[in-house]
Scaffold this motif. Structure first.
Motif, mmCIF file in Angstrom:
data_model
loop_
_atom_site.group_PDB
_atom_site.id
_atom_site.type_symbol
_atom_site.label_atom_id
_atom_site.label_comp_id
_atom_site.label_asym_id
_atom_site.label_seq_id
_atom_site.Cartn_x
_atom_site.Cartn_y
_atom_site.Cartn_z
ATOM 1 N N GLU A 190 -26.754 21.505 31.001
ATOM 2 C CA GLU A 190 -25.574 22.364 30.919
ATOM 3 C C GLU A 190 -24.657 21.932 29.778
ATOM 4 O O GLU A 190 -24.143 22.778 29.038
ATOM 5 C CB GLU A 190 -24.816 22.339 32.244
ATOM 6 C CG GLU A 190 -25.544 23.059 33.377
ATOM 7 C CD GLU A 190 -24.841 22.907 34.711
ATOM 8 O OE1 GLU A 190 -23.967 22.007 34.826
ATOM 9 O OE2 GLU A 190 -25.157 23.668 35.636
ATOM 10 N N GLN A 191 -24.469 20.632 29.606
ATOM 11 C CA GLN A 191 -23.609 20.155 28.528
ATOM 12 C C GLN A 191 -24.241 20.426 27.167
ATOM 13 O O GLN A 191 -23.554 20.810 26.215
ATOM 14 C CB GLN A 191 -23.317 18.665 28.685
ATOM 15 C CG GLN A 191 -22.330 18.124 27.657
ATOM 16 C CD GLN A 191 -21.019 18.892 27.651
ATOM 17 O OE1 GLN A 191 -20.369 19.018 28.693
ATOM 18 N NE2 GLN A 191 -20.611 19.419 26.499
ATOM 19 N N ARG A 192 -25.549 20.245 27.077
ATOM 20 C CA ARG A 192 -26.233 20.510 25.807
ATOM 21 C C ARG A 192 -26.104 21.981 25.421
ATOM 22 O O ARG A 192 -25.904 22.311 24.244
ATOM 23 C CB ARG A 192 -27.703 20.111 25.908
ATOM 24 C CG ARG A 192 -27.916 18.612 26.038
ATOM 25 C CD ARG A 192 -29.367 18.218 26.067
ATOM 26 N NE ARG A 192 -29.511 16.768 26.179
ATOM 27 C CZ ARG A 192 -30.657 16.114 26.089
ATOM 28 N NH1 ARG A 192 -31.773 16.785 25.871
ATOM 29 N NH2 ARG A 192 -30.701 14.805 26.192
ATOM 30 N N VAL A 193 -26.222 22.860 26.405
ATOM 31 C CA VAL A 193 -26.113 24.290 26.125
ATOM 32 C C VAL A 193 -24.690 24.642 25.694
ATOM 33 O O VAL A 193 -24.492 25.447 24.778
ATOM 34 C CB VAL A 193 -26.548 25.120 27.350
ATOM 35 C CG1 VAL A 193 -26.219 26.605 27.137
ATOM 36 C CG2 VAL A 193 -28.039 24.949 27.596
ATOM 37 N N LYS A 194 -23.698 24.034 26.309
ATOM 38 C CA LYS A 194 -22.308 24.277 25.897
ATOM 39 C C LYS A 194 -22.087 23.844 24.447
ATOM 40 O O LYS A 194 -21.401 24.528 23.682
ATOM 41 C CB LYS A 194 -21.346 23.530 26.826
ATOM 42 C CG LYS A 194 -21.229 24.143 28.211
ATOM 43 C CD LYS A 194 -20.288 23.324 29.098
ATOM 44 C CE LYS A 194 -20.215 23.915 30.501
ATOM 45 N NZ LYS A 194 -19.352 23.096 31.388
ATOM 46 N N ASP A 195 -22.695 22.739 24.074
ATOM 47 C CA ASP A 195 -22.581 22.275 22.684
ATOM 48 C C ASP A 195 -23.257 23.263 21.725
ATOM 49 O O ASP A 195 -22.733 23.544 20.635
ATOM 50 C CB ASP A 195 -23.220 20.887 22.534
ATOM 51 C CG ASP A 195 -22.443 19.805 23.279
ATOM 52 O OD1 ASP A 195 -21.262 20.039 23.612
ATOM 53 O OD2 ASP A 195 -23.037 18.736 23.541
ATOM 54 N N VAL A 196 -24.407 23.773 22.132
ATOM 55 C CA VAL A 196 -25.114 24.759 21.309
ATOM 56 C C VAL A 196 -24.295 26.035 21.199
ATOM 57 O O VAL A 196 -24.198 26.633 20.119
ATOM 58 C CB VAL A 196 -26.513 25.050 21.894
ATOM 59 C CG1 VAL A 196 -27.136 26.284 21.233
ATOM 60 C CG2 VAL A 196 -27.428 23.847 21.710
ATOM 61 N N TRP A 197 -23.685 26.453 22.291
ATOM 62 C CA TRP A 197 -22.866 27.666 22.252
ATOM 63 C C TRP A 197 -21.704 27.508 21.266
ATOM 64 O O TRP A 197 -21.413 28.441 20.498
ATOM 65 C CB TRP A 197 -22.334 27.995 23.641
ATOM 66 C CG TRP A 197 -21.387 29.166 23.638
ATOM 67 C CD1 TRP A 197 -20.043 29.155 23.831
ATOM 68 C CD2 TRP A 197 -21.738 30.534 23.384
ATOM 69 N NE1 TRP A 197 -19.521 30.420 23.721
ATOM 70 C CE2 TRP A 197 -20.547 31.295 23.447
ATOM 71 C CE3 TRP A 197 -22.940 31.194 23.109
ATOM 72 C CZ2 TRP A 197 -20.519 32.667 23.242
ATOM 73 C CZ3 TRP A 197 -22.922 32.563 22.912
ATOM 74 C CH2 TRP A 197 -21.724 33.289 22.981
#
Length: 206
Positions: free
Chosen positions: A183-190
């Motif tokens: 979830e944190q990795r996806v937020k960073d990608v977003w």
């Protein structure tokens, strides 16, 4: 508009990443969902599939028996190619319709399982690959989806290799991690997608 291609091997967790990106604000165009729509009962797509593979790939209610068809095509490269030649143009046309309906400033996420195999990377402003070790993929397919190990391995073998997917990636999301970390990795990608969208202005592909 920023056009993003999202792909990953079966069992890598692409659907979860897609869900998380949509929660962040992405506009989703799901190739798998569209692929089901274009071969729904009564469609020209289903008629073409039946013509190619016979009525034995139909369920009792007249819908496509996807497990039966999958068992046929994922063990025969030529038959898989025949199916793709029917379905992919229909999916592409519907995807373009949905993209044209999105807002001009949208981050449009194209969830495309076979993006690598079909050489579609040039269609997008950038490509995200969800990556997982083959043993992780196999475990998820057997444990979570109930596939036999042989079926899971056949489906993995019918796709591009891990290396081939990573070669076309602008961003790789490692999904050999717990959900909280994903979830944190996806937020960073977003955050990166929003930055690129704002920096680029109108899509270079338009």
């Amino acid at each position: 508009m920023l056009k993003v291609g999202l792909t990953g091997g079966i069992g890598a967790g692409k659907s979860e990443v897609s869900r998380l990106l949509v929660a962040c604000g992405a506009v989703l165009i799901d190739a798998d969902r569209i692929a089901r729509e274009v071969v729904a009962p009564g469609t020209p797509g289903l008629a073409s599939v039946v013509e190619a593979f016979g009525e034995e790939i139909l369920a009792a209610d007249g819908s496509l028996d996807r497990p039966r068809l999958g068992a046929i095509v994922f063990s025969d490269a030529q038959k898989l190619s025949t199916l793709n030649a029917i379905v992919h143009p229909l999916v592409g046309a519907r995807s373009r319709e949905l993209e044209e309906a999105a807002a001009e400033d949208a981050v449009v996420l194209h969830d495309v399982p076979l993006l690598t195999e079909n050489g579609l990377a040039p269609l997008y402003d950038l490509v995200i690959v969800v990556d997982a070790a083959p043993e992780t993929q196999l475990d998820r397919l057997v444990r979570l989806r109930g596939m036999t190990e042989d079926d899971a391995r056949a489906r993995m073998a019918a796709q591009a290799t891990r290396e081939q997917r990573r070669e076309i990636a602008d961003i790789v999301i490692d999904n050999d991690v717990p959900l909280e970390e994903l979830e944190q990795r996806v937020k960073d990608v977003w955050a990166e997608l929003v930055r690129r969208s704002q920096a680029s202005g109108p899509s270079a592909a338009e």
